[in-house]
Design a protein around this motif. Structure first.
Motif, PDB file in Angstrom:
ATOM      1  N   CYS A   1      53.007  -9.973  -3.727  1.00  0.00           N
ATOM      2  CA  CYS A   1      53.000 -10.549  -2.374  1.00  0.00           C
ATOM      3  C   CYS A   1      51.717 -10.200  -1.632  1.00  0.00           C
TER       4      CYS A   1
ATOM      5  N   ASN B   1      68.633 -11.669  -4.397  1.00  0.00           N
ATOM      6  CA  ASN B   1      67.830 -12.892  -4.545  1.00  0.00           C
ATOM      7  C   ASN B   1      66.608 -12.982  -3.651  1.00  0.00           C
ATOM      8  N   HIS B   2      66.152 -11.876  -3.064  1.00  0.00           N
ATOM      9  CA  HIS B   2      65.042 -12.009  -2.128  1.00  0.00           C
ATOM     10  C   HIS B   2      63.779 -12.543  -2.781  1.00  0.00           C
ATOM     11  N   MET B   3      63.535 -12.177  -4.031  1.00  0.00           N
ATOM     12  CA  MET B   3      62.311 -12.659  -4.683  1.00  0.00           C
ATOM     13  C   MET B   3      62.384 -14.156  -4.951  1.00  0.00           C
ATOM     14  N   GLN B   4      63.567 -14.640  -5.366  1.00  0.00           N
ATOM     15  CA  GLN B   4      63.720 -16.078  -5.575  1.00  0.00           C
ATOM     16  C   GLN B   4      63.564 -16.823  -4.249  1.00  0.00           C
ATOM     17  N   LEU B   5      64.097 -16.256  -3.171  1.00  0.00           N
ATOM     18  CA  LEU B   5      63.968 -16.880  -1.855  1.00  0.00           C
ATOM     19  C   LEU B   5      62.507 -16.933  -1.433  1.00  0.00           C
TER      20      LEU B   5
ATOM     21  N   ASN C   1      59.888 -16.943  -3.393  1.00  0.00           N
ATOM     22  CA  ASN C   1      59.220 -17.940  -4.238  1.00  0.00           C
ATOM     23  C   ASN C   1      59.551 -19.360  -3.775  1.00  0.00           C
ATOM     24  N   GLU C   2      60.804 -19.573  -3.404  1.00  0.00           N
ATOM     25  CA  GLU C   2      61.231 -20.878  -2.886  1.00  0.00           C
ATOM     26  C   GLU C   2      60.475 -21.192  -1.590  1.00  0.00           C
ATOM     27  N   TRP C   3      60.372 -20.206  -0.709  1.00  0.00           N
ATOM     28  CA  TRP C   3      59.630 -20.386   0.540  1.00  0.00           C
ATOM     29  C   TRP C   3      58.169 -20.724   0.264  1.00  0.00           C
TER      30      TRP C   3
ATOM     31  N   ASP D   1      56.857 -22.171  -2.366  1.00  0.00           N
ATOM     32  CA  ASP D   1      56.747 -23.548  -2.852  1.00  0.00           C
ATOM     33  C   ASP D   1      56.980 -24.556  -1.738  1.00  0.00           C
TER      34      ASP D   1
END
Length: 126
Positions: A115, A54-58, A60-62, A64
């Motif tokens: 990134c 899940n690093h990419m979702q994390l 993206n969450e960061w 946002d």
């Protein structure tokens, strides 16, 4: 049915062509996880399994949270500690070599993350 044989032959050819990639991959070598340079620190933001999946979702969450909501701290589910939200200052502090860590996996999976379109690559990197 006058053309039943032709229909069955056509269907067999179609199924063979449609499933060829699956049959071809059975005989090929399985995916090998690349050897990555391990970070100096043993503690990460989250568990290793979570970060692999899940690093990419994390990230993206960061993004946002930081850009849209002006939140600068992230509370780790693993340790409960608050961590500064920063790709360059948090992630790359331990994973110093983009080439030996990030690029190894992304290249083997044919993924082109964006990134570094905005972030400055770590010193000594392209």
């Amino acid at each position: 049915m006058y053309d039943g044989g032709k229909i069955l032959v056509g269907l067999a050819i179609f199924v063979a062509l449609f499933t060829f990639p699956f049959w071809y991959n059975i005989g090929s070598a399985a995916y090998q996880r690349p050897k990555l340079e391990q970070p100096k620190s043993k503690a990460c933001v989250e568990s290793v399994e979570f970060m692999r999946a899940n690093h990419m979702q994390l990230l993206n969450e960061w993004r946002d949270m930081y850009v849209r909501e002006h939140i600068t701290k992230y509370k780790s589910r693993l340790t409960g500690k608050e961590i500064h939200i920063s790709l360059s200052k948090t992630c790359m502090k331990c994973h110093e070599s983009k080439e030996k860590f990030c690029d190894q996996c992304h290249t083997s999976l044919a993924v082109s993350p964006y990134c570094w379109d905005c972030h400055v690559a770590p010193k000594g990197e392209k």
